[in-house]
Each structure stands twice: as structure tokens, then as C-alpha cells.
Design a protein around this motif. Structure first.
Motif, mmCIF file in Angstrom:
data_model
loop_
_atom_site.group_PDB
_atom_site.id
_atom_site.type_symbol
_atom_site.label_atom_id
_atom_site.label_comp_id
_atom_site.label_asym_id
_atom_site.label_seq_id
_atom_site.Cartn_x
_atom_site.Cartn_y
_atom_site.Cartn_z
ATOM 1 N N ALA A 21 0.827 -1.216 0.000
ATOM 2 C CA ALA A 21 0.000 0.000 0.000
ATOM 3 C C ALA A 21 0.855 1.257 0.000
ATOM 4 O O ALA A 21 0.544 2.227 -0.701
ATOM 5 C CB ALA A 21 -0.944 -0.001 1.196
ATOM 6 N N GLU A 22 1.963 1.251 0.780
ATOM 7 C CA GLU A 22 2.819 2.434 0.848
ATOM 8 C C GLU A 22 3.358 2.796 -0.531
ATOM 9 O O GLU A 22 3.401 3.964 -0.907
ATOM 10 C CB GLU A 22 3.983 2.200 1.817
ATOM 11 N N GLU A 23 3.753 1.780 -1.297
ATOM 12 C CA GLU A 23 4.261 2.020 -2.647
ATOM 13 C C GLU A 23 3.161 2.547 -3.561
ATOM 14 O O GLU A 23 3.382 3.456 -4.366
ATOM 15 C CB GLU A 23 4.867 0.737 -3.220
ATOM 16 N N ALA A 24 1.989 1.976 -3.427
ATOM 17 C CA ALA A 24 0.866 2.422 -4.254
ATOM 18 C C ALA A 24 0.538 3.879 -3.971
ATOM 19 O O ALA A 24 0.344 4.675 -4.897
ATOM 20 C CB ALA A 24 -0.358 1.543 -4.002
ATOM 21 N N PHE A 25 0.504 4.239 -2.680
ATOM 22 C CA PHE A 25 0.210 5.633 -2.333
ATOM 23 C C PHE A 25 1.315 6.560 -2.810
ATOM 24 O O PHE A 25 1.045 7.662 -3.283
ATOM 25 C CB PHE A 25 -0.023 5.778 -0.828
ATOM 26 N N GLU A 26 2.562 6.127 -2.700
ATOM 27 C CA GLU A 26 3.663 6.969 -3.165
ATOM 28 C C GLU A 26 3.554 7.227 -4.662
ATOM 29 O O GLU A 26 3.769 8.353 -5.131
ATOM 30 C CB GLU A 26 5.020 6.325 -2.824
ATOM 31 N N ARG A 27 3.195 6.209 -5.416
ATOM 32 C CA ARG A 27 2.985 6.396 -6.864
ATOM 33 C C ARG A 27 1.868 7.408 -7.125
ATOM 34 O O ARG A 27 1.977 8.256 -8.012
ATOM 35 C CB ARG A 27 2.640 5.068 -7.523
#
Length: 81
Positions: A66-72
Motif C-alpha cells: 500500500a505504501e508504494e501504491a500511495f507513493e505512486r
């Protein structure tokens, strides 16, 4: 022929639609309402299937944290921060 009591609120809506010229009859309002209901149910089934595919992908080890998805998303849409 079926006759149904729509109640005062729905009856007013139907009559308003006819008087506005958007529909020519009660039957036309009903037909379009049924078509819309069918369309909405089709959309909901497609949405449910999409969710199921996503869940299956995650269970199979796919997806991203999720953290990566939000960062994108934040990179693509900086105003979201």
C-alpha cells in the motif's frame, strides 16, 4: 395491464418528468427505469468481479504494498498530499 400506487412522491416525480417533456408517458419512464436498473446491476457485477480478481491476485502473491501504491499516486497527483 398492471396498475401500481407509486405514492405521492414518486407519482410527482413521474408526472414532472412527463410534463417537462423528457418522457412522453408513464410507461416510458418505467421502461427507462428498468433499463437503468439493469445497467446498474451489470456495472455492480463487473465491479464485484474486479474486486474478486484483485483479491485473487493478492492471495497469489501479486500486487504492491500500500505504501508504494500511495507513493505512486502522490507522485502522479502531488495535490493529494
Amino acid at each position: 395491464m398492471i396498475h401500481a400506487d407509486l405514492g405521492p412522491e414518486l407519482e410527482a416525480i413521474v408526472l414532472n418528468l412527463i410534463e417537462s417533456g423528457k418522457y412522453s408517458s408513464r410507461a416510458q419512464v418505467l421502461r427507462e427505469s428498468v433499463e437503468f436498473k439493469d445497467w446498474r446491476e451489470t456495472q455492480l457485477r463487473a465491479f464485484d468481479a474486479s474486486i474478486e480478481r484483485g483479491i485473487a491476485e493478492i492471495k497469489a502473491g501479486g500486487g504492491i504494498p500500500a505504501e508504494e501504491a500511495f507513493e505512486r499516486l502522490f507522485e502522479k497527483y502531488p495535490d493529494l498530499r
